[in-house]
Design an enzyme around this catalytic site. Sequence first.
Site, PDB file in Angstrom:
ATOM      1  N   ASN A   9      43.780  68.537  63.309  1.00  0.00           N
ATOM      2  CA  ASN A   9      42.579  68.929  64.154  1.00  0.00           C
ATOM      3  C   ASN A   9      41.559  69.451  65.100  1.00  0.00           C
ATOM      4  O   ASN A   9      42.530  69.119  65.583  1.00  0.00           O
ATOM      5  CB  ASN A   9      41.259  67.282  64.454  1.00  0.00           C
ATOM      6  CG  ASN A   9      39.937  67.311  64.980  1.00  0.00           C
ATOM      7  OD1 ASN A   9      39.628  69.052  64.815  1.00  0.00           O
ATOM      8  ND2 ASN A   9      39.263  67.105  65.230  1.00  0.00           N
ATOM      9  N   LYS A  11      40.047  71.688  66.544  1.00  0.00           N
ATOM     10  CA  LYS A  11      38.676  71.980  66.890  1.00  0.00           C
ATOM     11  C   LYS A  11      37.602  73.273  66.712  1.00  0.00           C
ATOM     12  O   LYS A  11      37.784  73.665  65.887  1.00  0.00           O
ATOM     13  CB  LYS A  11      38.396  70.347  68.116  1.00  0.00           C
ATOM     14  CG  LYS A  11      39.557  69.363  68.279  1.00  0.00           C
ATOM     15  CD  LYS A  11      39.872  68.813  69.205  1.00  0.00           C
ATOM     16  CE  LYS A  11      40.128  67.439  68.812  1.00  0.00           C
ATOM     17  NZ  LYS A  11      39.793  65.922  69.938  1.00  0.00           N
ATOM     18  N   HIS A  94      33.032  62.415  63.124  1.00  0.00           N
ATOM     19  CA  HIS A  94      34.045  62.765  63.843  1.00  0.00           C
ATOM     20  C   HIS A  94      32.917  62.822  65.617  1.00  0.00           C
ATOM     21  O   HIS A  94      32.269  63.052  65.417  1.00  0.00           O
ATOM     22  CB  HIS A  94      35.104  64.252  64.466  1.00  0.00           C
ATOM     23  CG  HIS A  94      35.883  64.344  65.857  1.00  0.00           C
ATOM     24  ND1 HIS A  94      35.255  64.256  67.272  1.00  0.00           N
ATOM     25  CD2 HIS A  94      36.777  64.098  65.578  1.00  0.00           C
ATOM     26  CE1 HIS A  94      36.713  64.036  67.764  1.00  0.00           C
ATOM     27  NE2 HIS A  94      37.875  64.282  67.110  1.00  0.00           N
ATOM     28  N   GLU A  96      33.282  63.746  68.346  1.00  0.00           N
ATOM     29  CA  GLU A  96      32.997  64.949  69.291  1.00  0.00           C
ATOM     30  C   GLU A  96      31.287  65.342  68.680  1.00  0.00           C
ATOM     31  O   GLU A  96      30.515  65.530  68.964  1.00  0.00           O
ATOM     32  CB  GLU A  96      33.541  65.912  69.750  1.00  0.00           C
ATOM     33  CG  GLU A  96      34.236  65.469  70.507  1.00  0.00           C
ATOM     34  CD  GLU A  96      36.118  65.756  70.253  1.00  0.00           C
ATOM     35  OE1 GLU A  96      36.127  67.136  69.278  1.00  0.00           O
ATOM     36  OE2 GLU A  96      37.374  65.083  70.299  1.00  0.00           O
ATOM     37  N   GLU A 166      39.676  56.256  65.266  1.00  0.00           N
ATOM     38  CA  GLU A 166      40.057  57.351  66.279  1.00  0.00           C
ATOM     39  C   GLU A 166      39.278  56.236  67.554  1.00  0.00           C
ATOM     40  O   GLU A 166      37.928  57.251  67.716  1.00  0.00           O
ATOM     41  CB  GLU A 166      39.163  58.320  65.962  1.00  0.00           C
ATOM     42  CG  GLU A 166      40.000  59.737  65.108  1.00  0.00           C
ATOM     43  CD  GLU A 166      40.311  61.136  65.582  1.00  0.00           C
ATOM     44  OE1 GLU A 166      41.227  61.462  65.830  1.00  0.00           O
ATOM     45  OE2 GLU A 166      38.950  61.509  65.553  1.00  0.00           O
ATOM     46  N   GLY A 172      42.074  62.900  73.105  1.00  0.00           N
ATOM     47  CA  GLY A 172      42.012  64.045  74.494  1.00  0.00           C
ATOM     48  C   GLY A 172      42.567  63.631  75.928  1.00  0.00           C
ATOM     49  O   GLY A 172      42.421  63.848  76.704  1.00  0.00           O
ATOM     50  N   SER A 212      45.062  60.481  70.809  1.00  0.00           N
ATOM     51  CA  SER A 212      46.794  61.103  71.697  1.00  0.00           C
ATOM     52  C   SER A 212      47.762  61.130  70.788  1.00  0.00           C
ATOM     53  O   SER A 212      48.887  60.600  71.037  1.00  0.00           O
ATOM     54  CB  SER A 212      46.357  60.328  72.838  1.00  0.00           C
ATOM     55  OG  SER A 212      45.367  60.765  73.640  1.00  0.00           O
ATOM     56  N   GLY A 233      44.718  65.703  67.402  1.00  0.00           N
ATOM     57  CA  GLY A 233      44.625  67.475  68.051  1.00  0.00           C
ATOM     58  C   GLY A 233      45.103  68.101  68.438  1.00  0.00           C
ATOM     59  O   GLY A 233      45.494  69.171  67.485  1.00  0.00           O
TER      60      GLY A 233
HETATM   61  P1  PGA Z   1      44.000  63.712  69.979  1.00  0.00           P
HETATM   62  O1  PGA Z   1      42.847  64.646  69.390  1.00  0.00           O
HETATM   63  O2  PGA Z   1      44.959  64.468  69.804  1.00  0.00           O
HETATM   64  O3  PGA Z   1      43.925  65.499  71.195  1.00  0.00           O
HETATM   65  O4  PGA Z   1      43.624  62.850  71.572  1.00  0.00           O
HETATM   66  C1  PGA Z   1      42.155  63.250  68.074  1.00  0.00           C
HETATM   67  C2  PGA Z   1      41.184  63.777  67.378  1.00  0.00           C
HETATM   68  O5  PGA Z   1      39.881  63.947  68.260  1.00  0.00           O
HETATM   69  O6  PGA Z   1      40.945  63.756  66.328  1.00  0.00           O
END
Ligand code: PGA
Length: 247
Positions: A9, A11, A94, A96, A166, A172, A212, A233
């Site tokens: 992803n 982003k 997602h 976000e 998630e 993140g 993560s 991500g």
């Molecule tokens: P991350 O993000 O691997 O940076 O934690 C995962 C995601 O938001 O899909």
Amino acid sequence: MRKKIIAGNWKMNMTPTEAKALCETLVPLIKGTKNEVVFCVPAVDVTTVVKAVKGSGIKVGGENIYFEDKGAFTGETSADMLLDAGAKYVILGHSERREYFKETDADINKKVLKALEKGLTPILCCGESLEQREQGITIDWIRMQLKIALQGVSAEQAKGMVIAYEPIWAIGTGKTATTAQAEEVCKAIRLLIQELYDRKTANAIRIQYGGSVNAKNAAELFAEPDIDGGLVGGASLKADFGTVATA
Ligand code: PGA
């Protein structure tokens, strides 16, 4: 046997020029893997990335769509636009998008239905906040998110979908869920699918863990019986993704 699916992803990262360079780094590291690998990228990068991964077996996805076919919706991307540009997948719901763009479970349901109608495979995200986990309502919350998002989705359609669990507190933050925590929720999601549809659908649907995931923890997470890969991500933007995608 379910084929593992590992999706990056990206982003809001990577200009088309940067995207091309990243693909040049990643494609040789991933080519030939037995896993299904998807790069979910900003809409403006789709055409470039489709071209850059051609012949490698890597698939491309978008990060969002709008639920209408076309029209006066300034700034939005339709399912047909992504498909015509060569995308096969789309991330929907997602955390976000839910937090910063106020997407509701009902919006996400409309997007899931539109993606399926058009032939884009949804990677449907769900996940609890730290507060919800501490209140002991993680599984209730995820069941509710998924029950709404899957309204009107047939068993046949659900079979081909991907669900990404998630936990918001793990995204993140560098704070990965433990393997046991991730497996517990992914298993509960599979049970919910069995309850909503049937055993065959539950056995076919692929459930990812995200939050993560990195080159060190991916193999252990993906070895769990109900974790069929990951949504990644930060680690999808560097050479580490070669290790994650082939874990
Ligand atoms: P991350 O993000 O691997 O940076 O934690 C995962 C995601 O938001 O899909």
